[in-house]
Design an enzyme around this catalytic site. Structure first.
Site, PDB file in Angstrom:
ATOM      1  CE1 TYR A  21      -3.401  -2.761   0.323  1.00 31.31           C
ATOM      2  CE2 TYR A  21      -2.124  -3.481   2.224  1.00 31.31           C
ATOM      3  CZ  TYR A  21      -3.089  -3.718   1.278  1.00 31.31           C
ATOM      4  OH  TYR A  21      -3.753  -4.900   1.291  1.00 31.31           O
ATOM      5  CE1 TYR A 150      -7.617  -6.046   2.091  1.00 28.59           C
ATOM      6  CE2 TYR A 150      -7.106  -8.039   3.323  1.00 28.59           C
ATOM      7  CZ  TYR A 150      -6.787  -7.126   2.339  1.00 28.59           C
ATOM      8  OH  TYR A 150      -5.646  -7.296   1.601  1.00 28.59           O
ATOM      9  CG  ASP A 247     -11.643 -14.298   4.333  1.00 33.64           C
ATOM     10  OD1 ASP A 247     -10.753 -14.881   4.981  1.00 33.64           O
ATOM     11  OD2 ASP A 247     -11.414 -13.346   3.560  1.00 33.64           O
ATOM     12  CE  LYS A 276      -3.662 -11.482   7.153  1.00 34.91           C
ATOM     13  NZ  LYS A 276      -4.802 -11.131   6.323  1.00 34.91           N
TER      14      LYS A 276
HETATM   15  C1  LIG Z   1      -5.160 -11.022   4.920  1.00 41.84           C
HETATM   16  C2  LIG Z   1      -6.518 -11.420   4.526  1.00 41.84           C
HETATM   17  C3  LIG Z   1      -6.799 -11.850   3.219  1.00 41.84           C
HETATM   18  C4  LIG Z   1      -5.744 -11.866   2.119  1.00 41.84           C
HETATM   19  O1  LIG Z   1      -4.715 -12.751   2.390  1.00 41.84           O
HETATM   20  P1  LIG Z   1      -3.289 -12.544   1.634  1.00 41.84           P
HETATM   21  O2  LIG Z   1      -2.492 -13.708   2.072  1.00 41.84           O
HETATM   22  O3  LIG Z   1      -2.766 -11.231   2.136  1.00 41.84           O
HETATM   23  O4  LIG Z   1      -3.569 -12.524   0.187  1.00 41.84           O
HETATM   24  C5  LIG Z   1      -8.086 -12.244   2.926  1.00 41.84           C
HETATM   25  N1  LIG Z   1      -9.049 -12.228   3.873  1.00 41.84           N
HETATM   26  C6  LIG Z   1      -8.818 -11.839   5.130  1.00 41.84           C
HETATM   27  C7  LIG Z   1      -9.921 -11.870   6.132  1.00 41.84           C
HETATM   28  C8  LIG Z   1      -7.552 -11.405   5.501  1.00 41.84           C
HETATM   29  O5  LIG Z   1      -7.331 -10.981   6.749  1.00 41.84           O
END
Ligand SMILES: *Cc1c(COP(=O)(O)O)cnc(C)c1O
Length: 429
Positions: A21, A150, A247, A276
């Site tokens: 960013y 997000y 997610d 993550k």
């Molecule tokens: C970080 C994140 C993503 C994206 O993961 P990357 O490994 O950075 O591509 C997607 N969804 C959530 C909820 C996240 O915290």
């Protein structure tokens, strides 16, 4: 070539290296890390160590340079770092898939290994759209989410990130147009549940799936909401023939005080993304899990395969470390550690509520958030970061938020120090 000095590194970094960013060239000088161990980052400029309050963006749950994870990587390195996954398979990937199926909510049976969180969300979207296409319902190709979310930085994930004030509002009008519900209130409100039901019902014919971050919205604003909404979504999706995607990339592996946030509501989604903390912060890997219903649906279609296959799919090195990280997590009383950190953050952040300009202080599991009445500009961001560094802590505030999600191995004294740093950053940012 002699090893560059810290000033030389910074000059080369500014000239050549794009940061997350960030503009090119960078406006703010990053700190150079020489090494990391436990919960501490060792700085290359000789200034000493910083306690990491960020777990390298939620991922380093066991801390850095962990002997068990190091050994898993070393051991796998001597066998093979990588082989292609088309037509070949290997023990680390198979074992990882089995671990994920066993530990995730009942009903999630199949695992697609992806190379980052964003890609796992792309795969989730592709699975859902293709499921309906296979069933002869190609019009069901939109996604519904609630505002404030997000889901990553590639195209489909961007389209379900918060459309305003987020990092992607530049692309409104270019991205696929998805359906947005209002942001979820913190507490359960029947009127909001009704809003979700109504919206899902109204758009059911064009919706492939609802996708949300369960219980905690991370990078979209660090907000928490009642887990009861997850049941509302499950019921409305079932009633109207829409798939449900959770997610759990930020929330998975214990961060919210449940192994997966879906457990707070005892709900199984049709598709679930993890990432993550999957590899304990060592290597990039994510996964998309789905139910047999989704897999069977896709396999009955005119194109009965999931057309996705990243080059580094199932990377053995990452999979071996992920297995070790999961076994390390499940082999300890991780909940006690998360609860301990939660208690430490509650105590340490209590006084932040009295600081001028602080509008909210919230803690859930190993997540602590201080919300300000203003977004931090570049100068304020630097002042806040510097204030944390003076307390011996690494924090990375964004927008109007100073927050932390410490590694689970953070000692009580380090949690207290992190909380002091959050308060200092809130005061001086
Ligand atoms: C970080 C994140 C993503 C994206 O993961 P990357 O490994 O950075 O591509 C997607 N969804 C959530 C909820 C996240 O915290």
């Amino acid at each position: 070539m002699p090893e560059p000095t810290v000033p030389e590194l910074l000059e080369l970094d500014r000239r050549h290296v794009w940061h997350p960013y960030g503009p090119m060239p960078g406006r703010q000088e990053p700190l150079v890390v020489e090494s990391a161990s436990g919960v501490r980052l060792r700085m290359a400029d000789g200034s000493g160590e910083l306690v990491d309050g960020m777990s390298s963006w939620w991922s380093a749950i066991h801390g850095y340079n962990h002997p068990v994870l190091n050994e898993a990587a070393r051991e796998q390195l001597t066998r093979m770092s990588h082989v292609m996954f088309g037509g070949l398979t290997h023990e680390p990937a198979v074992r990882l898939a089995k671990l994920l199926v066993d530990m995730s909510p009942d009903g999630l049976e199949h695992v697609f290994l992806a190379d980052s969180g964003s890609v796992s969300v792309e795969v989730a979207a592709k699975m859902c759209l293709q499921y309906w296409r296979s069933l002869g319902r190609p019009a069901k190709q939109r996604l519904l989410t609630w505002r404030g979310g997000y889901h990553g930085d590639t195209w489909q994930p961007m389209s379900v990130c918060d459309p305003e004030g987020g990092m992607h509002d530049l692309w409104t009008g270019v991205l696929p147009r998805q359906v947005f519900a209002d942001p979820p209130p913190t507490e359960y409100e029947e009127s909001y549940a009704e809003h979700l039901r109504e919206l899902i019902g109204r758009h059911a014919d064009e919706l492939a799936a609802v996708i949300v971050e369960p219980v905690v919205q991370g990078a979209g604003g660090m907000r928490f909401h009642s887990s009861a909404y997850l049941r509302v979504l499950r019921e409305a999706c079932d009633a109207h023939g829409v798939l449900l995607v959770f997610d759990e990339i930020a929330t998975g592996f214990g961060r919210t005080g449940a192994l997966f946030a879906a457990e707070h509501a005892a709900v199984t989604p049709d598709v679930m993304c993890v990432g993550k903390a999957l590899t304990g912060g060592y290597l990039t890997m994510a996964a998309t899990l789905c139910t047999s219903r989704v897999a069977d649906g896709i396999s009955r279609g005119e194109v009965p395969v999931l057309a996705h296959g990243p080059t580094f799919m199932g990377n053995p090195l990452a999979a071996a470390v992920a297995c070790a990280s999961i076994e390390l997590l499940l082999g300890q009383d991780w909940l006690a550690e998360v609860n301990r950190i939660e208690a430490g953050l509650r105590e340490g952040l209590a006084t932040a509520a009295d600081l001028p300009g602080v509008t909210d202080v919230r803690v859930l599991g190993a997540i602590g958030v201080v919300q300000l009445d203003r977004a931090l500009d570049d100068a304020a961001m630097k002042a806040a970061t510097d204030a944390a560094v003076r307390e011996g802590v690494w924090l990375r505030p964004f927008r109007d938020l100073i927050y932390t999600m410490p590694p689970y191995v953070s000692a009580d004294a380090d949690v207290a120090r992190i909380a002091r740093a959050v308060c200092a950053a809130a005061r001086e940012g």
